[in-house]
Design an enzyme around this catalytic site. Structure first.
Site, PDB file in Angstrom:
ATOM      1  N   HIS A  61       0.858  -1.190   0.000  1.00 49.69           N
ATOM      2  CA  HIS A  61       0.000   0.000   0.000  1.00 49.69           C
ATOM      3  C   HIS A  61       0.890   1.236   0.000  1.00 49.69           C
ATOM      4  CE1 HIS A  61      -3.807  -2.046   1.855  1.00 49.69           C
ATOM      5  NE2 HIS A  61      -3.242  -2.782   0.916  1.00 49.69           N
ATOM      6  N   GLU A  63       0.899   3.822   1.831  1.00 48.22           N
ATOM      7  CA  GLU A  63       1.359   4.226   3.166  1.00 48.22           C
ATOM      8  C   GLU A  63       2.544   3.395   3.634  1.00 48.22           C
ATOM      9  OE1 GLU A  63      -3.263   4.401   3.369  1.00 48.22           O
ATOM     10  OE2 GLU A  63      -1.727   3.253   2.295  1.00 48.22           O
ATOM     11  N   CYS A  91      -6.138   1.839   5.753  1.00 45.01           N
ATOM     12  CA  CYS A  91      -6.788   0.633   6.253  1.00 45.01           C
ATOM     13  C   CYS A  91      -6.209   0.303   7.627  1.00 45.01           C
ATOM     14  CB  CYS A  91      -6.563  -0.527   5.280  1.00 45.01           C
ATOM     15  SG  CYS A  91      -4.843  -1.097   5.215  1.00 45.01           S
ATOM     16  N   CYS A  94      -2.413  -0.441   7.577  1.00 42.20           N
ATOM     17  CA  CYS A  94      -1.597   0.773   7.450  1.00 42.20           C
ATOM     18  C   CYS A  94      -1.645   1.613   8.722  1.00 42.20           C
ATOM     19  CB  CYS A  94      -2.039   1.580   6.238  1.00 42.20           C
ATOM     20  SG  CYS A  94      -1.659   0.733   4.680  1.00 42.20           S
TER      21      CYS A  94
END
Length: 152
Positions: A61, A63, A91, A94
Protein backbone atom coordinates in the site's frame (compact mmCIF):
# COMPACT_ATOMS: atom_id res chain seq x y z
CA UNK A 1 -5.16 37.46 -14.94
CA UNK A 2 -5.62 33.86 -13.76
CA UNK A 3 -8.26 32.76 -11.27
CA UNK A 4 -5.93 30.05 -9.95
CA UNK A 5 -4.47 30.87 -6.59
CA UNK A 6 -0.88 30.15 -5.81
CA UNK A 7 -0.29 27.46 -3.21
CA UNK A 8 2.29 27.88 -0.52
CA UNK A 9 4.98 25.29 -1.16
CA UNK A 10 4.80 24.29 2.50
CA UNK A 11 1.02 23.99 2.92
CA UNK A 12 -0.99 20.85 3.62
CA UNK A 13 -2.81 21.42 0.34
CA UNK A 14 0.45 21.54 -1.61
CA UNK A 15 1.61 18.20 -0.21
CA UNK A 16 -1.81 16.62 -0.66
CA UNK A 17 -1.72 17.67 -4.31
CA UNK A 18 1.59 15.81 -4.63
CA UNK A 19 -0.05 12.74 -3.07
CA UNK A 20 -2.94 13.13 -5.51
CA UNK A 21 -0.49 13.17 -8.45
CA UNK A 22 0.92 9.90 -7.10
CA UNK A 23 -2.61 8.47 -6.95
CA UNK A 24 -3.10 9.37 -10.62
CA UNK A 25 0.13 7.52 -11.46
CA UNK A 26 -1.21 4.48 -9.63
CA UNK A 27 -4.41 4.57 -11.68
CA UNK A 28 -2.38 4.79 -14.92
CA UNK A 29 -0.50 1.66 -13.82
CA UNK A 30 -3.71 -0.24 -13.06
CA UNK A 31 -3.30 0.10 -9.30
CA UNK A 32 -5.97 1.30 -6.89
CA UNK A 33 -5.36 5.08 -7.05
CA UNK A 34 -3.90 5.93 -3.66
CA UNK A 35 -0.89 8.18 -3.29
CA UNK A 36 1.19 9.13 -0.28
CA UNK A 37 3.83 11.71 0.62
CA UNK A 38 5.88 11.92 3.82
CA UNK A 39 7.26 15.32 4.83
CA UNK A 40 9.51 16.49 7.66
CA UNK A 41 10.53 20.12 8.18
CA UNK A 42 9.16 20.97 4.71
CA UNK A 43 11.40 18.33 3.11
CA UNK A 44 9.81 15.51 1.15
CA UNK A 45 11.17 12.19 2.39
CA UNK A 46 8.93 9.89 0.35
CA UNK A 47 6.51 10.07 -2.58
CA UNK A 48 4.82 6.87 -3.64
CA UNK A 49 1.60 5.12 -4.58
CA UNK A 50 -0.03 1.71 -4.33
CA UNK A 51 2.03 -1.03 -5.97
CA UNK A 52 0.14 -4.13 -4.89
CA UNK A 53 -0.35 -5.46 -8.43
CA UNK A 54 3.10 -4.51 -9.68
CA UNK A 55 4.93 -6.10 -6.75
CA UNK A 56 2.40 -8.94 -6.25
CA UNK A 57 2.42 -7.96 -2.58
CA UNK A 58 -0.78 -7.32 -0.62
CA UNK A 59 1.17 -5.10 1.81
CA UNK A 60 2.47 -2.75 -0.91
CA UNK A 61 0.00 0.00 0.00
CA UNK A 62 1.11 3.59 -0.58
CA UNK A 63 1.36 4.23 3.17
CA UNK A 64 3.58 1.19 3.85
CA UNK A 65 5.90 2.06 0.97
CA UNK A 66 6.05 5.67 2.16
CA UNK A 67 6.88 4.65 5.73
CA UNK A 68 9.69 2.41 4.47
CA UNK A 69 11.16 5.10 2.21
CA UNK A 70 10.93 7.81 4.89
CA UNK A 71 12.51 5.53 7.51
CA UNK A 72 15.37 4.79 5.12
CA UNK A 73 15.85 8.49 4.39
CA UNK A 74 15.99 9.32 8.09
CA UNK A 75 17.85 6.22 9.22
CA UNK A 76 15.18 5.73 11.88
CA UNK A 77 12.14 3.54 12.39
CA UNK A 78 10.30 6.38 14.13
CA UNK A 79 8.65 9.19 12.19
CA UNK A 80 7.58 11.35 15.14
CA UNK A 81 8.37 14.63 13.39
CA UNK A 82 6.88 13.60 10.04
CA UNK A 83 3.53 14.16 8.35
CA UNK A 84 1.98 11.58 6.05
CA UNK A 85 -0.37 12.91 3.36
CA UNK A 86 -2.48 10.17 1.76
CA UNK A 87 -5.41 10.37 -0.62
CA UNK A 88 -7.51 7.68 1.08
CA UNK A 89 -8.13 6.87 4.72
CA UNK A 90 -5.61 4.19 5.70
CA UNK A 91 -6.79 0.63 6.25
CA UNK A 92 -6.28 -1.13 9.58
CA UNK A 93 -2.96 -2.64 8.42
CA UNK A 94 -1.60 0.77 7.45
CA UNK A 95 -2.91 2.42 10.62
CA UNK A 96 -1.07 -0.23 12.62
CA UNK A 97 2.14 0.49 10.72
CA UNK A 98 1.65 4.23 11.30
CA UNK A 99 1.22 3.52 15.00
CA UNK A 100 4.46 1.55 15.17
CA UNK A 101 6.26 4.27 13.19
CA UNK A 102 4.82 6.84 15.62
CA UNK A 103 3.93 9.18 12.75
CA UNK A 104 3.58 12.74 14.02
CA UNK A 105 0.66 13.77 11.83
CA UNK A 106 -1.66 11.99 9.43
CA UNK A 107 -3.63 13.93 6.82
CA UNK A 108 -5.95 11.95 4.57
CA UNK A 109 -8.31 13.08 1.82
CA UNK A 110 -11.19 10.66 1.23
CA UNK A 111 -12.82 8.55 3.90
CA UNK A 112 -13.14 4.79 3.38
CA UNK A 113 -16.32 3.72 5.14
CA UNK A 114 -15.80 0.02 4.37
CA UNK A 115 -12.07 -0.62 4.93
CA UNK A 116 -10.81 2.50 6.70
CA UNK A 117 -9.36 2.35 10.18
CA UNK A 118 -11.66 5.04 11.63
CA UNK A 119 -14.56 2.59 11.90
CA UNK A 120 -12.46 0.84 14.56
CA UNK A 121 -11.43 4.06 16.23
CA UNK A 122 -8.69 6.62 16.24
CA UNK A 123 -6.99 4.56 18.97
CA UNK A 124 -5.35 2.47 16.25
CA UNK A 125 -2.97 5.40 15.73
CA UNK A 126 -0.19 6.31 18.15
CA UNK A 127 -1.51 8.56 20.96
CA UNK A 128 0.86 11.35 19.84
CA UNK A 129 -0.39 11.39 16.23
CA UNK A 130 -2.31 14.47 15.10
CA UNK A 131 -5.13 13.62 12.68
CA UNK A 132 -6.71 15.73 9.92
CA UNK A 133 -8.92 14.67 7.02
CA UNK A 134 -11.14 15.92 4.24
CA UNK A 135 -8.51 17.94 2.35
CA UNK A 136 -9.08 17.26 -1.38
CA UNK A 137 -11.71 14.68 -0.47
CA UNK A 138 -13.87 15.30 -3.53
CA UNK A 139 -11.05 14.94 -6.08
CA UNK A 140 -9.66 11.82 -4.41
CA UNK A 141 -13.10 10.21 -4.15
CA UNK A 142 -13.84 10.93 -7.81
CA UNK A 143 -10.53 9.40 -8.90
CA UNK A 144 -11.35 6.21 -6.98
CA UNK A 145 -14.92 6.04 -8.32
CA UNK A 146 -13.71 6.54 -11.88
CA UNK A 147 -11.09 3.83 -11.47
CA UNK A 148 -13.54 1.27 -10.07
CA UNK A 149 -16.24 2.09 -12.64
CA UNK A 150 -13.78 1.12 -15.40
CA UNK A 151 -13.28 -2.28 -13.78
CA UNK A 152 -16.98 -3.12 -13.79
Amino acid sequence: MSNQRTLSVFSDEYYMRLAYEQAKLAAEEGEVPVGAVVVMNNQILAKTHNQVERLKDVTAHAEILAITAASEALGSKYLKDCTLYVTLEPCVMCAGALRWAQIGKLVFAAQDDTKGFMKYGRELLHPGTTLAFGLMEEQSSMLLKKFFSRLR
